[in-house]
Enzyme design. Structure first.
Site, PDB file in Angstrom:
ATOM      1  N   THR A  99      -3.293  23.819  35.736  1.00 60.58           N
ATOM      2  CA  THR A  99      -2.561  25.074  35.899  1.00 60.58           C
ATOM      3  C   THR A  99      -2.217  25.294  37.362  1.00 60.58           C
ATOM      4  OG1 THR A  99      -2.557  27.461  35.494  1.00 60.58           O
ATOM      5  CG2 THR A  99      -4.649  26.517  36.191  1.00 60.58           C
ATOM      6  N   ASN A 100      -1.078  25.933  37.604  1.00 62.32           N
ATOM      7  CA  ASN A 100      -0.725  26.366  38.956  1.00 62.32           C
ATOM      8  C   ASN A 100      -0.996  27.853  39.122  1.00 62.32           C
ATOM      9  OD1 ASN A 100       0.305  23.951  40.244  1.00 62.32           O
ATOM     10  ND2 ASN A 100       1.964  24.022  38.746  1.00 62.32           N
TER      11      ASN A 100
ATOM     12  N   ASP B 138      -1.104  27.257  27.583  1.00 61.61           N
ATOM     13  CA  ASP B 138       0.194  27.920  27.609  1.00 61.61           C
ATOM     14  C   ASP B 138       0.040  29.226  26.851  1.00 61.61           C
ATOM     15  OD1 ASP B 138       2.801  27.570  28.809  1.00 61.61           O
ATOM     16  OD2 ASP B 138       3.606  27.721  26.782  1.00 61.61           O
TER      17      ASP B 138
ATOM     18  N   ARG C 259      -7.003  34.276  25.868  1.00 62.02           N
ATOM     19  CA  ARG C 259      -7.510  33.113  26.603  1.00 62.02           C
ATOM     20  C   ARG C 259      -9.023  32.989  26.431  1.00 62.02           C
ATOM     21  NH1 ARG C 259      -5.365  34.210  30.731  1.00 62.02           N
ATOM     22  NH2 ARG C 259      -3.484  33.038  30.248  1.00 62.02           N
TER      23      ARG C 259
HETATM   24  P1  ITT Z   1       0.661  27.463  34.333  1.00 68.42           P
HETATM   25  O1  ITT Z   1       1.774  27.074  33.427  1.00 68.42           O
HETATM   26  O2  ITT Z   1       0.696  26.737  35.630  1.00 68.42           O
HETATM   27  O3  ITT Z   1      -0.678  27.396  33.669  1.00 68.42           O
HETATM   28  P2  ITT Z   1       1.932  30.083  34.239  1.00 68.42           P
HETATM   29  O4  ITT Z   1       1.656  31.368  34.958  1.00 68.42           O
HETATM   30  O5  ITT Z   1       3.312  29.489  34.352  1.00 68.42           O
HETATM   31  O6  ITT Z   1       0.833  29.012  34.731  1.00 68.42           O
HETATM   32  P3  ITT Z   1       2.332  30.212  31.385  1.00 68.42           P
HETATM   33  O7  ITT Z   1       3.344  29.130  31.399  1.00 68.42           O
HETATM   34  O8  ITT Z   1       1.294  30.174  30.317  1.00 68.42           O
HETATM   35  O9  ITT Z   1       1.515  30.279  32.752  1.00 68.42           O
HETATM   36  O10 ITT Z   1       3.144  31.555  31.414  1.00 68.42           O
HETATM   37  C1  ITT Z   1       2.745  32.666  30.792  1.00 68.42           C
HETATM   38  C2  ITT Z   1       3.338  33.910  31.392  1.00 68.42           C
HETATM   39  O11 ITT Z   1       2.622  34.972  30.782  1.00 68.42           O
HETATM   40  C3  ITT Z   1       3.149  34.080  32.899  1.00 68.42           C
HETATM   41  O12 ITT Z   1       4.236  34.831  33.395  1.00 68.42           O
HETATM   42  C4  ITT Z   1       1.912  34.894  33.047  1.00 68.42           C
HETATM   43  O13 ITT Z   1       1.995  35.805  34.108  1.00 68.42           O
HETATM   44  C5  ITT Z   1       1.829  35.633  31.711  1.00 68.42           C
HETATM   45  N1  ITT Z   1       0.443  35.601  31.267  1.00 68.42           N
HETATM   46  C6  ITT Z   1      -0.299  34.513  30.917  1.00 68.42           C
HETATM   47  N2  ITT Z   1      -1.550  34.863  30.616  1.00 68.42           N
HETATM   48  C7  ITT Z   1      -1.607  36.209  30.780  1.00 68.42           C
HETATM   49  C8  ITT Z   1      -2.631  37.162  30.644  1.00 68.42           C
HETATM   50  O14 ITT Z   1      -3.865  36.810  30.320  1.00 68.42           O
HETATM   51  N3  ITT Z   1      -2.343  38.438  30.884  1.00 68.42           N
HETATM   52  C9  ITT Z   1      -1.103  38.810  31.250  1.00 68.42           C
HETATM   53  N4  ITT Z   1      -0.081  37.981  31.422  1.00 68.42           N
HETATM   54  C10 ITT Z   1      -0.320  36.683  31.188  1.00 68.42           C
END
Ligand code: ITT
Length: 193
Positions: free
Chosen positions: A7-8, A68, A177
């Site tokens: 993850t980033n 994701d 999560r």
């Molecule tokens: P990685 O892909 O590098 O893991 P990302 O932030 O791009 O990181 P996602 O592709 O899973 O992660 O994108 C999901 C989006 O939903 C992202 O904009 C997050 O801010 C949001 N998100 C993910 N988990 C969340 C949570 O627990 N609470 C609120 N928003 C969340």
């Protein structure tokens, strides 16, 4: 046992370490010298989780997992869903994404929504999938400063506060999560990994 978390997103790393990191070492991408923007080009959460995990496994050889996550809003036909990260457009901030959702939800009575997480785990040449979800509703304005992403505008069912008004521990106990990682932990425990 060392597992790389592909993850980033530093917030995700922090949340997952809080659960998994007690017994196992969770390595960040930085720790393995990866500074790449990992591609996410699929149209499902599972597809993207697998793509992120395979990118690391194929390039660096580590056993690893990726998450994701999508916010699925009923009144928006499941949007932003798999496009949650870039809902307001490429390069836009989580704040911009929230502003867009709040605008689209103005005056909408049905506020029901859910967060869904899919984790893909790659161990050797095997792959495993774990899922978690939490039902809730979209608020009409932001509440709280904890958490990340859409947390300030999402309130889980049965609670009086948004995810951004909860401690990380409290959120992890009930979140999408948290549930998916709990399944991952049970799997690793059963395998004595
Ligand atoms: P990685 O892909 O590098 O893991 P990302 O932030 O791009 O990181 P996602 O592709 O899973 O992660 O994108 C999901 C989006 O939903 C992202 O904009 C997050 O801010 C949001 N998100 C993910 N988990 C969340 C949570 O627990 N609470 C609120 N928003 C969340």
């Amino acid at each position: 046992m060392k597992l790389v978390f592909a993850t980033n997103n530093p917030h995700k790393l922090e949340e997952i370490r809080e659960i998994l990191g007690k017994e196992r070492q969770v390595l960040s991408l930085k720790a393995i010298g990866c500074h790449d923007e990992i591609p996410e080009e699929q149209d499902t959460l599972e597809g993207n989780a697998l793509q992120k995990a395979h990118y690391i496994k194929d390039k660096y050889g580590f056993d690893c997992f990726a998450d994701d996550t999508g916010l699925e809003i009923a009144a928006l036909n499941g949007r932003p869903g798999v496009y949650s990260a870039r809902y307001a457009g490429e390069g836009k901030s989580p704040e911009d994404n929230m502003v867009k959702v709040l605008k689209e939800m103005q005056g909408v009575a049905d506020r029901s929504a859910r967060f869904r997480t899919v984790i893909a785990l790659l161990l050797g040449d095997e792959e495993f999938i774990f899922e978690g979800e939490v039902e809730g509703e979209m608020l009409t304005e932001k509440h709280g400063d904890e958490g990340f992403g859409y947390d300030p505008i999402f309130r889980p069912v049965g609670y009086e506060k948004s995810f951004a008004e909860m401690s990380m521990d409290e959120k992890n106990h009930i979140s999408h999560r948290g549930k998916a990682v709990q399944k991952l932990v049970e799997f690793l425990n059963n395998k004595n990994i």
